[in-house]
Design a protein around this motif. Structure first.
Motif, short mmCIF file in Angstrom:
data_model
loop_
_atom_site.label_atom_id
_atom_site.label_comp_id
_atom_site.label_asym_id
_atom_site.label_seq_id
_atom_site.Cartn_x
_atom_site.Cartn_y
_atom_site.Cartn_z
N THR A 36 0.86 -1.18 0.00
CA THR A 36 0.00 0.00 0.00
C THR A 36 0.90 1.23 0.00
O THR A 36 2.03 1.18 0.47
CB THR A 36 -0.92 0.02 1.24
OG1 THR A 36 -0.14 -0.10 2.42
CG2 THR A 36 -1.95 -1.09 1.18
N GLU A 38 0.59 5.26 1.08
CA GLU A 38 -0.21 6.31 1.71
C GLU A 38 0.71 7.47 2.03
O GLU A 38 1.77 7.30 2.63
CB GLU A 38 -0.86 5.77 2.99
CG GLU A 38 -1.87 6.73 3.58
CD GLU A 38 -2.68 6.11 4.70
OE1 GLU A 38 -3.60 6.79 5.15
OE2 GLU A 38 -2.40 4.99 5.13
N ARG A 67 -4.67 0.42 6.20
CA ARG A 67 -3.71 0.64 5.11
C ARG A 67 -4.38 0.45 3.76
O ARG A 67 -4.14 1.20 2.82
CB ARG A 67 -2.51 -0.29 5.26
CG ARG A 67 -1.62 0.05 6.42
CD ARG A 67 -0.35 -0.80 6.39
NE ARG A 67 0.42 -0.69 7.60
CZ ARG A 67 1.21 0.33 7.91
NH1 ARG A 67 1.32 1.34 7.10
NH2 ARG A 67 1.88 0.33 9.04
N TYR A 68 -5.21 -0.58 3.64
CA TYR A 68 -5.93 -0.81 2.38
C TYR A 68 -6.84 0.38 2.07
O TYR A 68 -6.87 0.88 0.95
CB TYR A 68 -6.74 -2.11 2.45
CG TYR A 68 -7.65 -2.28 1.27
CD1 TYR A 68 -7.16 -2.77 0.07
CD2 TYR A 68 -8.99 -1.92 1.34
CE1 TYR A 68 -7.99 -2.90 -1.03
CE2 TYR A 68 -9.83 -2.05 0.25
CZ TYR A 68 -9.32 -2.54 -0.94
OH TYR A 68 -10.15 -2.65 -2.02
N ASN A 71 -4.96 3.43 0.83
CA ASN A 71 -4.04 3.17 -0.27
C ASN A 71 -4.30 4.09 -1.46
O ASN A 71 -5.42 4.19 -1.95
CB ASN A 71 -4.15 1.70 -0.71
CG ASN A 71 -3.16 1.32 -1.77
OD1 ASN A 71 -2.09 1.90 -1.88
ND2 ASN A 71 -3.52 0.31 -2.55
N LYS A 74 -5.85 2.28 -4.44
CA LYS A 74 -7.03 1.48 -4.14
C LYS A 74 -7.99 1.51 -5.32
O LYS A 74 -8.21 2.58 -5.87
CB LYS A 74 -7.72 2.04 -2.89
CG LYS A 74 -8.93 1.26 -2.43
CD LYS A 74 -9.54 1.92 -1.20
CE LYS A 74 -10.86 1.32 -0.87
NZ LYS A 74 -11.50 2.02 0.22
N LEU A 77 -3.50 -3.31 -5.74
CA LEU A 77 -2.37 -3.56 -4.86
C LEU A 77 -1.27 -4.26 -5.64
O LEU A 77 -1.55 -4.91 -6.65
CB LEU A 77 -2.79 -4.51 -3.72
CG LEU A 77 -4.00 -4.13 -2.89
CD1 LEU A 77 -4.54 -5.34 -2.16
CD2 LEU A 77 -3.59 -3.05 -1.90
#
Length: 131
Positions: A36, A38, A67-68, A71, A74, A77
């Protein structure tokens, strides 16, 4: 002629090195990692996996689910599994599979006897992107 041979060898070796998404082969794997990003920072998260009906599922705890959710790419991944890396995998939330995934995790991992009592707010089906 030599340059044509070298070019042909490079093309063939690139095809042979290409990662192959094979859920049945992943069933025996203990973990996979997903990337991920961020705020420009990359993070690889190791998680348990199960394969149900030739589909790869992961059950994410609160931190990995956060975290997902944050991301930058998103729902896509990067995934590392079985010595391979897949650069574009769709992480598709699958709440309808949460119970089946939890049962499969309990069957596969002996330590799930403890882990199952922690929060797992997100179950995801992983499939390679077709584009």
């Amino acid at each position: 002629m030599r340059s044509l041979f070298v070019a042909l060898c490079l093309v063939l070796s690139a095809g042979a090195a290409r990662a192959d998404w094979t859920p049945s082969a992943f069933a025996a794997e203990e973990t996979l990692e997903f990337l991920t990003i961020e705020d420009g920072e990359e993070h690889w998260s190791p998680v348990w996996l199960v394969v149900i009906d030739d589909q790869v599922y992961v059950r994410l705890g609160s931190r990995a689910a956060g975290r997902y959710d944050g991301n930058a790419s998103k729902p896509y991944l990067k995934v590392r599994i079985a010595g391979q890396q897949f650069d574009k995998v769709l992480g598709d939330p699958a709440p309808a599979m949460a119970e089946a995934v939890a049962e499969a995790m309990a069957d596969k991992y002996w330590s799930d006897v403890f882990i199952r009592f922690f929060s797992h707010p997100l179950t995801i089906r992983l499939t390679p992107a077709t584009t």
